[in-house]
Design a protein around this motif. Structure first.
Motif, PDB file in Angstrom:
ATOM      1  N   LYS A 182       0.821  -1.195   0.000  1.00  0.00           N
ATOM      2  CA  LYS A 182       0.000   0.000   0.000  1.00  0.00           C
ATOM      3  C   LYS A 182       0.859   1.251   0.000  1.00  0.00           C
ATOM      4  N   VAL A 183       2.000   1.202   0.709  1.00  0.00           N
ATOM      5  CA  VAL A 183       2.904   2.350   0.746  1.00  0.00           C
ATOM      6  C   VAL A 183       3.497   2.602  -0.633  1.00  0.00           C
ATOM      7  N   GLN A 184       3.977   1.541  -1.272  1.00  0.00           N
ATOM      8  CA  GLN A 184       4.539   1.702  -2.607  1.00  0.00           C
ATOM      9  C   GLN A 184       3.475   2.127  -3.605  1.00  0.00           C
ATOM     10  N   TYR A 185       2.256   1.599  -3.445  1.00  0.00           N
ATOM     11  CA  TYR A 185       1.189   1.984  -4.360  1.00  0.00           C
ATOM     12  C   TYR A 185       0.839   3.455  -4.190  1.00  0.00           C
ATOM     13  N   GLU A 186       0.877   3.959  -2.955  1.00  0.00           N
ATOM     14  CA  GLU A 186       0.614   5.378  -2.730  1.00  0.00           C
ATOM     15  C   GLU A 186       1.682   6.234  -3.401  1.00  0.00           C
ATOM     16  N   GLN A 187       2.942   5.782  -3.344  1.00  0.00           N
ATOM     17  CA  GLN A 187       4.008   6.510  -4.029  1.00  0.00           C
ATOM     18  C   GLN A 187       3.787   6.491  -5.540  1.00  0.00           C
ATOM     19  N   PHE A 188       3.410   5.320  -6.062  1.00  0.00           N
ATOM     20  CA  PHE A 188       3.123   5.219  -7.494  1.00  0.00           C
ATOM     21  C   PHE A 188       1.936   6.107  -7.874  1.00  0.00           C
ATOM     22  N   LYS A 189       0.894   6.112  -7.032  1.00  0.00           N
ATOM     23  CA  LYS A 189      -0.284   6.921  -7.307  1.00  0.00           C
ATOM     24  C   LYS A 189       0.069   8.403  -7.306  1.00  0.00           C
ATOM     25  N   LYS A 190       0.924   8.802  -6.368  1.00  0.00           N
ATOM     26  CA  LYS A 190       1.348  10.202  -6.306  1.00  0.00           C
ATOM     27  C   LYS A 190       2.102  10.600  -7.573  1.00  0.00           C
ATOM     28  N   GLU A 191       2.993   9.724  -8.029  1.00  0.00           N
ATOM     29  CA  GLU A 191       3.744  10.006  -9.250  1.00  0.00           C
ATOM     30  C   GLU A 191       2.830  10.003 -10.468  1.00  0.00           C
ATOM     31  N   ARG A 192       1.858   9.094 -10.472  1.00  0.00           N
ATOM     32  CA  ARG A 192       0.905   9.040 -11.582  1.00  0.00           C
ATOM     33  C   ARG A 192       0.080  10.336 -11.657  1.00  0.00           C
ATOM     34  N   ASP A 193      -0.387  10.806 -10.505  1.00  0.00           N
ATOM     35  CA  ASP A 193      -1.161  12.049 -10.475  1.00  0.00           C
ATOM     36  C   ASP A 193      -0.310  13.243 -10.918  1.00  0.00           C
ATOM     37  N   TYR A 194       0.978  13.187 -10.575  1.00  0.00           N
ATOM     38  CA  TYR A 194       1.871  14.273 -10.999  1.00  0.00           C
ATOM     39  C   TYR A 194       1.953  14.339 -12.525  1.00  0.00           C
ATOM     40  N   TRP A 195       2.124  13.175 -13.164  1.00  0.00           N
ATOM     41  CA  TRP A 195       2.245  13.165 -14.619  1.00  0.00           C
ATOM     42  C   TRP A 195       0.922  13.520 -15.288  1.00  0.00           C
ATOM     43  N   LYS A 196      -0.186  13.253 -14.632  1.00  0.00           N
ATOM     44  CA  LYS A 196      -1.478  13.656 -15.191  1.00  0.00           C
ATOM     45  C   LYS A 196      -1.580  15.170 -15.307  1.00  0.00           C
ATOM     46  N   VAL A 197      -1.200  15.880 -14.229  1.00  0.00           N
ATOM     47  CA  VAL A 197      -1.298  17.344 -14.261  1.00  0.00           C
ATOM     48  C   VAL A 197      -0.264  17.936 -15.215  1.00  0.00           C
TER      49      VAL A 197
END
Length: 340
Positions: A182-197
């Motif tokens: 879950k911790v790694q997925y949150e990091q991945f999700k944060k990076e994914r959201d960054y690339w979206k914006v």
């Protein structure tokens, strides 16, 4: 042929013979020389000094032996991770999680299931392979452990991965995905959201230049260089005000980021995708219109290739008004202009 110098073996034999002669001659002149007796306290002092030195040497040897024994103990074995002291924790952190890569499978349990080395890797939602570096397997216990949870645990364990170990090979994927990843997925999700914006801002720049019919590129494609075109020029302007673009430019300039989505390839791809979405919307409107007409016209381009322009005129219906719209759908290459 004789050697000019004696060999090593001959030198050792000669040295041994000289030492034996020295021992035989030792004390031969004592019967001719009178020696004064040495005081007892001097002998005792010398004896005590020798004993202290021998004791220190013994202590040093014991410490070295203890350290050697500690090295022989497998500190990377999860069974020994209970009540670790500071030095042991430091040693484990320096070594990091250790795995026996030769172990691909564990023994079968009573349900016919077993450990698999495939558990070390997780497939993320974007199909990227992620290594569970924190996960270790104990062959002796046939159990999985979380390296960091086990080593740095304080107090009562909150789960099997930081306590007695996990060996439920039927639900292992569910537990590993929900608890630790879950911790790694949150990091991945944060990076994914960054690339979206980031992509959202790039798309806005592409739309702005396309709407105003402005050229995208110049003589080079590098930031903050002369003649890099309107696209990178707008990116440089946004960098002064927008924190997302500022972070993206920082990554490119400082970290040498290669995948930055500012090159000509992504610009062309985005324009193509936007054109496809616009065409879908126009076709949808044309199908909804009650009346429409198609206008065709031919004109050559700069390479003297004859092209047919497709324009559709249709009625745009709304709740309180009706308007006439004309939309350009594209070009068709024409090989014959005879009209036959």
């Amino acid at each position: 042929m004789k050697l000019k110098q004696p060999s090593g073996s001959q030198k050792r034999k000669r040295r041994k013979i000289d030492e034996e002669k020295r021992k035989v001659d030792e004390g031969a002149l004592d019967k001719f020389i009178y020696r004064q007796p040495v005081e007892e306290h001097v002998e005792e002092h010398v004896k005590e000094h020798v004993e202290e030195k021998e004791h220190e040497e013994v202590e040093v040897e014991e410490v070295e032996n203890q350290e050697h024994v500690k090295e022989l103990v497998d500190i990377c074995d999860p069974r020994r991770w209970e009540k670790l002291n500071y030095d042991e924790i430091k040693l484990l952190v320096e070594k990091g999680p250790k795995r026996d890569t030769s172990i691909m499978y564990g023994p079968y349990d009573k349900f016919g299931r077993r450990f698999s080395a495939a558990l070390y890797t997780r497939t993320l939602p974007n199909l990227e392979k992620c290594d569970r570096e924190w996960l270790v397997y104990s062959k002796e216990q046939d159990k999985l452990f979380c390296f960091y949870c086990k080593v740095f645990r304080k107090g009562i364990s909150k789960g099997k991965l930081d306590g007695e170990g996990y060996a439920d090979w039927h639900h292992e994927y569910v537990v590993l995905n929900e608890i630790i990843d879950k911790v790694q997925y949150e990091q991945f999700k944060k990076e994914r959201d960054y690339w979206k914006v980031v992509l959202l801002r790039i798309i806005v720049v592409v739309k702005f230049l396309a709407i105003h019919n402005l050229a995208f590129r110049g003589s080079n494609e590098k930031l903050y260089q002369k003649g890099n075109g309107n696209f990178l020029g707008v990116i440089e302007m946004l960098e002064e005000f927008d924190p997302v673009i500022k972070e993206q430019v920082r990554r490119i300039t400082n970290d040498g980021l290669h995948v930055h989505y500012l090159g000509h390839t992504i610009q062309n791809d985005l324009m193509l995708l936007i054109a496809q979405e616009i065409k879908k919307e126009l076709i949808k409107r044309i199908k909804e219109a009650k009346y429409y007409s198609i206008i065709l016209d031919c004109t050559p381009d700069s390479s003297h290739q004859e092209q047919m322009t497709i324009i559709v005129r249709y009625l745009k219906l709304s709740y309180n008004s009706v308007t006439v719209e004309e939309s350009f759908l594209g070009f068709l290459n024409v090989d014959d202009t005879t009209g036959k």
